[in-house]
Structure formats: C-alpha cells, structure tokens
Scaffold this motif. Structure first.
Motif, PDB file in Angstrom:
ATOM      1  N   THR B 307      49.388  51.196  41.398  1.00  0.00           N
ATOM      2  CA  THR B 307      48.675  50.716  40.342  1.00  0.00           C
ATOM      3  C   THR B 307      47.955  49.395  40.736  1.00  0.00           C
ATOM      4  O   THR B 307      48.377  48.520  41.390  1.00  0.00           O
ATOM      5  N   ILE B 308      46.621  49.700  40.906  1.00  0.00           N
ATOM      6  CA  ILE B 308      45.436  48.394  41.164  1.00  0.00           C
ATOM      7  C   ILE B 308      44.745  48.094  40.057  1.00  0.00           C
ATOM      8  O   ILE B 308      43.929  48.716  39.605  1.00  0.00           O
ATOM      9  N   HIS B 309      44.831  46.962  39.867  1.00  0.00           N
ATOM     10  CA  HIS B 309      44.172  46.403  38.688  1.00  0.00           C
ATOM     11  C   HIS B 309      42.584  45.871  38.991  1.00  0.00           C
ATOM     12  O   HIS B 309      42.303  44.675  38.812  1.00  0.00           O
ATOM     13  N   ALA B 310      41.937  46.844  39.674  1.00  0.00           N
ATOM     14  CA  ALA B 310      40.624  46.348  40.187  1.00  0.00           C
ATOM     15  C   ALA B 310      39.616  46.346  39.150  1.00  0.00           C
ATOM     16  O   ALA B 310      38.253  45.931  39.325  1.00  0.00           O
ATOM     17  N   GLY B 311      40.120  46.659  37.792  1.00  0.00           N
ATOM     18  CA  GLY B 311      39.065  46.701  36.978  1.00  0.00           C
ATOM     19  C   GLY B 311      39.006  45.256  35.938  1.00  0.00           C
ATOM     20  O   GLY B 311      38.066  45.345  35.128  1.00  0.00           O
ATOM     21  N   VAL B 312      39.811  44.391  36.529  1.00  0.00           N
ATOM     22  CA  VAL B 312      39.900  43.102  35.895  1.00  0.00           C
ATOM     23  C   VAL B 312      38.862  42.546  36.383  1.00  0.00           C
ATOM     24  O   VAL B 312      39.246  41.629  37.289  1.00  0.00           O
ATOM     25  N   GLY B 332      47.359  42.241  35.148  1.00  0.00           N
ATOM     26  CA  GLY B 332      45.978  41.869  34.539  1.00  0.00           C
ATOM     27  C   GLY B 332      46.078  40.531  34.593  1.00  0.00           C
ATOM     28  O   GLY B 332      45.149  39.709  34.488  1.00  0.00           O
ATOM     29  N   SER B 333      47.202  40.117  33.959  1.00  0.00           N
ATOM     30  CA  SER B 333      46.935  38.472  33.761  1.00  0.00           C
ATOM     31  C   SER B 333      46.973  37.786  35.080  1.00  0.00           C
ATOM     32  O   SER B 333      46.558  36.697  35.147  1.00  0.00           O
ATOM     33  N   ILE B 334      47.920  38.227  36.017  1.00  0.00           N
ATOM     34  CA  ILE B 334      47.685  37.658  37.248  1.00  0.00           C
ATOM     35  C   ILE B 334      46.247  37.680  37.904  1.00  0.00           C
ATOM     36  O   ILE B 334      45.775  36.653  38.256  1.00  0.00           O
ATOM     37  N   MET B 335      45.699  38.966  37.726  1.00  0.00           N
ATOM     38  CA  MET B 335      44.245  38.747  38.301  1.00  0.00           C
ATOM     39  C   MET B 335      43.226  37.911  37.542  1.00  0.00           C
ATOM     40  O   MET B 335      42.409  37.182  37.967  1.00  0.00           O
ATOM     41  N   ALA B 336      43.546  37.866  36.254  1.00  0.00           N
ATOM     42  CA  ALA B 336      42.472  37.014  35.289  1.00  0.00           C
ATOM     43  C   ALA B 336      43.032  35.610  35.847  1.00  0.00           C
ATOM     44  O   ALA B 336      41.874  34.946  35.785  1.00  0.00           O
ATOM     45  N   PHE B 347      39.337  40.013  43.666  1.00  0.00           N
ATOM     46  CA  PHE B 347      39.365  40.652  45.372  1.00  0.00           C
ATOM     47  C   PHE B 347      39.597  41.920  45.408  1.00  0.00           C
ATOM     48  O   PHE B 347      39.450  42.419  46.356  1.00  0.00           O
ATOM     49  N   LEU B 348      40.439  42.408  44.290  1.00  0.00           N
ATOM     50  CA  LEU B 348      40.570  43.817  44.466  1.00  0.00           C
ATOM     51  C   LEU B 348      39.395  44.715  44.116  1.00  0.00           C
ATOM     52  O   LEU B 348      39.142  45.814  44.609  1.00  0.00           O
ATOM     53  N   TYR B 349      38.609  44.260  43.161  1.00  0.00           N
ATOM     54  CA  TYR B 349      37.198  44.783  42.945  1.00  0.00           C
ATOM     55  C   TYR B 349      36.346  44.707  44.120  1.00  0.00           C
ATOM     56  O   TYR B 349      35.738  45.606  44.575  1.00  0.00           O
ATOM     57  N   GLU B 388      36.599  47.300  30.877  1.00  0.00           N
ATOM     58  CA  GLU B 388      37.687  47.569  31.938  1.00  0.00           C
ATOM     59  C   GLU B 388      37.444  49.103  32.170  1.00  0.00           C
ATOM     60  O   GLU B 388      37.284  49.321  33.310  1.00  0.00           O
ATOM     61  N   LEU B 389      37.599  49.891  31.166  1.00  0.00           N
ATOM     62  CA  LEU B 389      37.538  51.190  31.280  1.00  0.00           C
ATOM     63  C   LEU B 389      36.348  51.667  32.145  1.00  0.00           C
ATOM     64  O   LEU B 389      36.425  52.751  33.130  1.00  0.00           O
TER      65      LEU B 389
END
Lengths: 617, 617
Positions: B307-312, B332-336, B347-349, B388-389
C-alpha cells in the motif's frame, strides 16, 4: 392454576438505556398529545441528540411497571371520545383457544390477573379504521402522535435532502395533515386495534422512517409468563417497532393476552396458526367458521395486524412444485394443502370481503401474507411469487374499498440483482401500499449468519422503498433464538433500517451519525458508546482491549496506540493549518517543485475556496 | 534469544474444514500445474460440491506442517525456469527493522530458524511482473493456476448467466488466455513477489470471483511467534484470499518473515508504517532513503503488494480540514503531516517512478492507498476523496507504463446512495484497475456491529465491480479483534463477496446455494452444515435447540416442530400432486367457483406448461 406470584421472580427488563433520558414532547398542535422519545446527552458542549424510541414505559424510571396490571390505556380516551364504538360481551374463551388446556389450566400459564376491559368495536355497520377517518379528512390524535414522533428534532437541525429516495415523497417536515394524507392514500398504515389502547401510535409507510419487526414465540413449556412478556420487552428495548407473536401450541390465547396488555408497540399475528391448532394440526379440517372465530378472538384481545395468506390461490400451488424449496411459508403451505385437498379455491380468498368487515370494526390492519415467497435464491422472483403478489394487489384494492389499512408481505431469499424488481412490482401491483419484507437473504450459504445475509438485502430493499423490515436472527434455519440472538437480530435490522433512511435522504437521519463520528474523532468515548445502537456492547468491546477508566478519555485508541494515531495526526494537521494565516496557507498549497498542470488547477481551486481551514479554537 | 522450541506449544490450526476434502486438480493444459480446491461430499446421491479454497496445506491431512520450515516453494521452479532472475546478497537486517531490537533479541521473537533462500530479483533492467509477461503474450503457470482455480467445477454445471454485472465482462469459462488478457489490460492482478514462492496464485479483478482480505497485526508482546503465524492461518482457513500484515513496533521484520514463509496467500503491507518506526514515530523525519530501504527490505522478504499512499498530495491536505473526521487513514495522515511540515509535495508522489522500478524487479503489485478516504458518512464522496482518486488514476497509468500491476484502495464510510459513484469514478479514473475497498460502512451508528454495517456496503460495491473487499471485524473502532472476531469478520466478508458473485451472475456461483437449499428442503442437516461457510457454528446453533444426534436426520426442524412443518407440508403437496395424473391435475387447477378472468388465464398457462409437477420418486 399456577401461583401467580411465582411468575414474577425474574420480572421484565426495565431501566433506562444507558446514556439516554426518556422525554415526552407535546405535539405542537397543542392537543395535549405527548410523544415519548429518548435524548442522549453529550459531553464537550455538544447539543443532545434526540432518538426515536420504541421501548415504551419500560425505560422510563418514572413509570411503575407491573405486568399483572398491564400498561396504561394511552389511546382509550381518544377512542371513546370519537363516539363511534360500543362495548360488548366478548366471545367466551374456549379450551381450544389455549391448545385444549383444561379448565384447571394445569401446565398452563395463568390467565391475565387483572379484570379485562370489555372489548370495543365499531357500532353496527361502522368503520373505525384510521384510513376511514383519514379519508373523511379527520386528523386523529394517533396521526398527531405519529407526526411528532417521526419529526424527532428535525426542526432543530439543518435539513439536508441528500439522498436518493427512488421516487418516494419524503417531506422536509412531517405535519399531522401529511400523516392523514398518507394514510388516506393507503401509502402508510397506523396499526391500532381499538382493543390495544396501550400502544403508542406509529406509522409504517415509504415516506416515514423505515421500521423493523421482531418475531417472538412461546417456549415449549410456557410456565413462566414473565419471560414470555420479556421477549417483547427485550425486543422493543433494542428497537423493534412492532412485534409479531408467532406462538403455537398450548397457552397461546393467555400468553397473547399478557403480551398485548403489556405492549406499547403494535402486535401482529398469523391467525391461521391458531386456527390450525384448533383442528389438531390437520390443514384439510380448517373451515371458514373456525378461522372467523379465531379472528374475532384475536380482534377482541387487541391484535393490531393480521397476516392473512389470501393470495395463495389454488391455481398458483402447482407453480411451486418444481421449486428448489417449494413453499416455505407456514401459512402458505397450510393454505396450499387445504386448496389441493379440497380442490377448491382458498376460503381466505373467497371470504376476503367478510374478513375485511371484521378488520374495519376493530381497525385491524391487513398484512397480506406472501405464502409463496421464495425459500432459496433459486426460487426468487418466480412465477408463483409474482402471481401471488398481483393477487395481493387486487386484494389491497378490495380492502381499500372498505377503508381498511393494508400492508404487503414480501420475500424472503433474493439475490441482490433481483431485489429491486420486487420493490418495483410491489409498488405497481399494490398501489404503493407499504411493503413489509423478511430480509431478503442475498445468499443461502451462510446459516448461522443469516441476520447478516438478510441484513444486506433488508438495507437495500429498505432503501428502494420497503416500509418495514422483519428481522432475522443468527439462528434462522437452525434453531430457536435466545435472548442474545434476539438482540443481535434487532440491532442488525435497526442499523439496516437506518442505513436505508440515510440513503433515502430522510431529513435529520444523519444527525446521529454525525454526532457519533464527531465524538469518535474527538475521543469522547462515552459519547461514542451512548450514541451507539448498542452502547453496552460498544463499551464492552472497548474495555476488552483498554479496560482502564482513564482510557475512556484518552486521546488515542487501541488500534494505533498513543504514539501512532491517525486522528491525533489529523488534529496536528488542523492545528498546523490553523496557525497559518491566509498568505502562508496559499504558500503551502502553491505549486512546488515537480508540480504539473493538475496541481496548478487544484491550487487555483483552493484560492477560490478561501477559508478552507477550520478556525482556531 | 528465546528458546525456539518453546514457541510451538500451541502450534497453528490444522486439519480439514469439517465435511470437506482437499483435492488437487490438474490444469487441463497438461502443464503439470495442480490446483488446490476443496470438495464437499453430500448424502442422498447428490454430487459433491467443489469450492474455492484459500486455506493452503493447513487443511490437507497429507501435508506436513512445520512452521519452522515454512511451506514448500510452489512457484520456485516456474520462476527459475523463466531465466530472467538473479540471486543476490540481501540487504543486512538492521536493529531498526525490528524496532531497535538489540542483537541479543531480548524480548523479541526468534529469527526464522531455517536458512533463508537468497533473494531473487529481475536481472538488471529486467521486468518480471505478471503484467509484463502478459503484455508480451506469455501465459505463465501462475495464469494457468488462476484459470483452473476460478473455474472450479464450472464445466460440470449448467451455466446460467443470471445476473447484472454492471458492465463487467465475466466469461462463461475462464481460460489461461483470458487471465493473460485481463492481466495485460490491467483489469486484474496476480500478486506474486518472486520472493514469496510459497503463495498459491490468485487473481484480483472485476471479471473474477470477488476476493476478501483480512488484516492482522502483531500483539504488543510478540513473544509467541506461532500465535502470530496462526492469525494468518486462521484467517485463510475461513476464506481470506490475501492477508495484510499491519504490524507496528518491535519484531516486525522477524514476525513478517515467519508469516510470509508460512503463507499460501499473498501478503500485503503498508511500508510507511515500518518506515515511521525507523524514525521514531516522527512523520517529519521520514525521508525517501529510509522509505526506499524499507521497500527493499520487504521486497526481499516477499511481500506481494504494497500500500503506497502516493495520492496524498500537498494541495489536497487542506481539503480535509473541515471534515467531520479529517484524515482517518494512518498512512494518509503520516504523509499529510510530512507534506505540511516540509511545505513540499509528497516524496511518494515525486519518487513514484523510482518506486515502480523496485516493484517491477520483484513483481510486487501496487495497492494505491486512499489516504484521504472518508472516516464518516458526512465526509463521503467529498472533494478530497475524489481529488486523490483521480491522482491514483494518473499514477496507475504511470505504473502501467512500466508494466507494473496496480490495484486501487477505496473507502471507507459511504451511505448506500453514494456507493455506486465511488465505483463509477474509480472505473473511469483508473482505467478498470481492480478496486479494493474497506467496506464501506453504510452508517456510523453501530460500533460493535461494524462488520455488518460494512458488510452491507461491501456486498453492494462488490456487486458494482469491486474486486477485493477488505474485512472489518466487530471490534472496528473499539478495540483489537480476537480470534472469534477475526472469524466473524472473514465469514461476513465471504458471504458479502459471494452475494456479489451471485448478483454479478458468475457462472456456477449459485451451485453452492442451490445444493445447500436442496439439502435444507430435504432435511439433510449434515449436508446443510457442511455446505455452510462456517459448518461448526451452523451445527452448534442447531444443537442448542435440538441436540440429539437423531434430530440431524429428522424431517423437521426446531422452528416449527414435527407436527407443524411447512417443508413437510410442501412435500405432502408435492406427493399429492404427483399422485394426480394429467387429467385430474387439470381438474385441480381448472376454474372453480368464484374464479375470475385472472384465474382462467392462469389455468390456461398451466395447460400450456404440461408436466409442472415433480415426477414421483
């Protein structure tokens, strides 16, 4: 005769549902009608949440509960003041009413100990149905009660009509006139046998909140009448809007008396069950006379709606022979057997207008039974089922000719892609008379979990327009439900009905969801429990992981723990955001390295949006 | 270091699921691929029913289970024979991989005791993803396995395409070529990290059976490694198609090793959780280098999807500030927080293509995380969620440019009327990449019952086209699930997934329902139990009411009892009907007194129908 006092050792379940207060709200018409509701107080300065309350006086600390006395006759004065009823000498109770219990009642429950009121009925040739009043333009106190009850706190919240009601006509605000109109059109019923004045009026209809029914039945050895009454009390505590008494065998007359005298919700029955008892279980021996006598017996006791399987017509019976599960309805199979044995059309169908005459004299509502409902996915939406449905539509119109209230029973077992056809055909065939379905179960492969397989179908058909959902317990198909099963069944159906209300866009349905979610987000654990359909289970589950009382005010939960909490991080995001002024907000969201056109567009959007951040507290 | 032998006192759950046999079916291509299934033998001369089997060797009495050895490397030969991988020296395990567990491992679980295989990866610049093979026209043994597995006994039954698949393209029969084509188009994935050769290939895609995922996580005190492994074994026993290991804190590297070496199903993780551990829980301290190193660590162990939250993305974060429940996804909250703290794009994006390079070298599938999914009904389908979607859709296409497999995670909390929009937008935005949703819950008011509130939404979104449903247990929002909760969650999701298969019209999905319903109707109680998703609970519930062994062959059940049984009456109706010859049949159904036009028409129908009755046995 058993010692009455020994019956009450365990009593019935009383006391408030945790975290809520009983309130009584006066109808704004000033008529003096007072409607029972519950209110849940919240912490953190949040306003209380008002919830629909089916639990009756049992959850009111002020109420004196004595099941030997029964509940107060709330509606008695309204009934008498209309001047259209007469008291009369009731039919005498016969041994066969109680399964051939002898006069010494050995092995039986005691008769209800308080002197019974003499029954009421319409004066000769009269009609006391709510539909009859409605069609003459009369707004009854029952209709006022329903209006206030359905509104809850609707006027206190911002009304959002966010939903898809599939053509229902849900009003922003429920007025007594709206209730009258719905009843007059046959789109809603208020089950209210004149001999059940203890019942708090409630409506079943597509434009009102979705209701649920719980079935109860007597135990094989029904010596403990308090526990029989408590099955009803327990069901309504968790949210059953009506209760069907499906008892068979011995003691059923007396047990029913105890239940009705103590029930604040409408009681339904399937009179053919008792009629069959009276002929020793031999379906062929049923006669119109025995059936009619049973209707009068139950009418005088105060049953509010009768399931009548008048749609199981002779020509439809062979349509079931090739089914995977034939006829699974008890009433349906009894009538099918009768029809085939006599080579005759069903006496319920033939005598329908005579039955209607009885219904209107007491204001009993029809629940037209779906005796040919599918008992498996394989049999869903077949010829037999729909042939019967269209006959129920025909009978609806015949009942309406006499201003008698009608709802229509529906399946059963139906895969998801065939559920909507059931609703659409019912609306078409039955002129928008309320639909009342059993589930439906969306798969057959999960016995032990059929409250869930059916809850899935129930939520959907409730969304599409079904007015009342008959619950299913985890024991369905396997055994008899115990107290825990009944609670699980009721709560499951309550959540399914509520999900349907949300999806239909009932104004204010979302209030409770939003309050609970806000409490969750702000770690107000007690509020979260209290706003739940089942606060006891919610707290118990919480405490299994974090039992300390302090954990109930802790700003984290067991899923992530104190260090690793997404909600805490979100709060930090909010706080961080709140610290920014408008300029640095724009800086934060302006294009950065690697930004592409998509981000430019999004950033533009925020600029338009202005104050997207929460104001600092 | 803890004594290894002491770890295995309780072992893991083994033995057949009651009433079924493990079978292995050779692929009809003759390639030697053998597919594990289960078969349920029935009484009364009924043919056995073949069911999809996720339980691996644990339910095979022939299999030798020793979790210190791990499972056989089923796919190893296939991998090596393709000639496109290389063995190499793995990254060294560091103390921070296990939450700063020291070299003496005190308080930790033991390292996996059998010497690990050296990891494999694609030869330099290569691509070993199933999608890459598929796009070059290669049918892999994995694809053959999937084809056979999905067909089950499809060819033995009459194929019925009765359903509404909402535009899916479900084939009558699944060929290896069909699987290849679906994978090539990105409409299905076969998660299959080259370093997890123990996994039995399975597909996630809209045109295959709906799958379910169970989440597991380590206990706070993870000293008992067998119980950690058993969480996975227990989940797959009841039907979990994949398992996500969401462990945090200490021991996570070693626990994961134990789980993967013993798992016959794909394992998913959320690598950002472990990366955050490595920086002491401070989101701002996360760096691409630490994250990348974590990906390699888990890739070498054999995690099948990340699972990669690259859309946040940075600009979406403020969109959540006014929500009722903000950001509820941990990732999501970590990346936010990271984005806001650094005022920088995620950085994921930014590094997405570099991540994809890693994915293709091991054939790890993306599970693109929905870090901004709604955590309440109020927040469903909002701007943040859909922003995000659409970014996930953009990333899908970027991953596909490198032939890397992708699925898309979805919500969450969504009222019924807003569910379909989620599916429709996902299909549009993400080019039919498989959708993988958490529920969704259709109301927020039933904590303690959220397996049901979410099962309702899961069944619906599964019907609309979601390929995999992430389970929710009764403890959701309240606490950590125990063994019973996990089972209830898995069975609930299995029935929801099956209900979706039925509604989509999967050929042969109905076989099990029909077999169970027929058994029910014929009072073959044991068959009814054995065909259930949870035979143990079904029998236990039955026995609570009718415990005698004889009752399991009795021709009645506890709901009605011996005298009053609708199924018995139906049988009598059938018998009665069977006795009639054609003439008297017509007499029985011909118009009788009171017949109206409707009946005439119906009778006419029967005459056309001919032999509607069941033949006498």
């Amino acid at each position: 005769m058993a010692d009455i006092n020994s019956q009450f050792d365990i009593g019935v379940t009383t006391g408030p549902i945790r975290g809520s207060r009983k309130i009584h709200v006066g109808a704004r018409t000033g008529s003096g009608v007072r409607v029972a509701m519950r209110e849940i107080d919240l912490e953190g300065g949040e306003p209380p949440v008002r919830v629909y309350d089916t639990s009756g006086p049992y959850t009111d600390p002020e109420a004196q509960i004595d099941i030997r006395q029964g509940l107060p006759a709330l509606r008695r004065e309204w009934q008498l003041s209309r001047g259209d009823v007469e008291e009369y000498e009731p039919r005498e109770v016969k041994p066969e009413d109680n399964g051939q219990l002898g006069p010494d009642r050995s092995g039986g429950v005691p008769a209800f100990p308080t002197a019974l009121r003499r029954p009421l009925r319409a004066k000769a040739g009269g009609n006391i149905s709510q539909m009859h009043y409605a069609r003459r333009g009369i707004i009854t106190p029952e209709m006022e009660y329903v209006a206030e009850r359905e509104n809850l706190g609707r006027e206190f919240v911002r009304r959002e009509m966010d939903g898809n009601s599939w053509g229902a006509e849900i009003p922003e605000f429920v007025t007594p006139e709206f209730v009258r109109d719905e009843v007059a059109r046959g789109r809603a019923i208020i089950p209210s046998n004149v001999n059940h004045p203890e019942a708090e009026p409630m409506a079943i209809g597509r434009n009102f909140l979705v209701k649920i029914n719980a079935n109860i039945g007597n135990s094989a050895v029904a010596s403990d009448v308090a526990s029989e009454v408590d099955k009803m009390v327990w069901s309504i505590r968790w949210g059953a809007d009506t209760v069907m008494d499906l008892s068979t065998g011995r003691n059923i007359h007396d047990t029913r008396e105890w239940i009705i005298r103590n029930s604040p919700v409408p009681i339904g029955t399937v009179p053919i069950y008792q009629a069959l008892e009276k002929v020793g279980g031999i379906a062929e021996d049923l006669t119109w006379e025995i059936f009619r006598d049973t209707l009068i017996e139950q009418a005088e006791q105060g049953v509010d709606y009768f399931t009548i399987h008048a749609g199981v017509r002779l020509p439809y019976v062979p349509m079931t022979a090739r089914r995977v599960t034939g006829i699974v309805s008890r009433g349906g199979s009894i009538m099918a057997k009768w029809c085939l044995a006599h080579h005759k059309e069903s006496f319920l169908y033939e005598r329908f207008d005579e039955i209607t005459e009885i219904m209107k004299a007491y204001d009993i509502a029809y629940s037209l039974g779906d005796g040919l409902r599918p008992g498996s996915i394989a049999d869903a939406n077949d010829e037999a089922q729909f042939a019967e449905l269209y006959t129920l539509g025909e009978l609806t119109k015949r009942a309406w000719e006499q201003d008698v209230q009608v709802m229509i029973e529906g399946p059963g077992h139906v895969p998801m892609h065939k559920i909507k056809e059931n609703m659409d055909k019912q609306l078409e065939a039955c002129g928008e008379a309320p639909f009342y379905t059993l589930g439906p179960l969306v798969t057959d492969i999960a016995p032990g979990y059929d409250h869930i397989t059916s809850g899935i179908g129930a939520a959907q058909i409730g969304w599409y327009g079904t007015a009342m959902l008959c619950y299913v317990t985890p024991k369905e198909h396997l055994g008899l439900p115990d107290r825990d099963d009944v609670k699980v069944g009721v709560v499951t159906y309550k959540l399914a009905a509520h999900a349907a209300d949300l999806a239909k866009g009932h104004p204010a349905a979302k209030v409770r969801d939003d309050a609970l979610s806000k409490a969750r987000f702000e770690f107000r654990w007690r509020d979260q429990f209290n706003l739940s359909l089942d606060p006891d289970t919610a707290e118990q589950y919480h405490d299994q992981t974090l039992p300390a009382e302090g954990a109930k005010t802790a700003h984290f939960c067991s899923m992530c723990g104190p260090k690793f909490c997404s909600m805490k991080i979100t709060q930090e995001v909010r706080d961080f955001a709140a610290k920014q002024n408008s300029d640095s907000y724009l800086a934060a969201t302006a294009p950065v390295e690697g930004a592409d056109e998509g981000m430019d567009e999004m950033a533009e959007k925020y600029r338009e949006g202005g104050d997207l951040y929460m104001p600092a507290k």
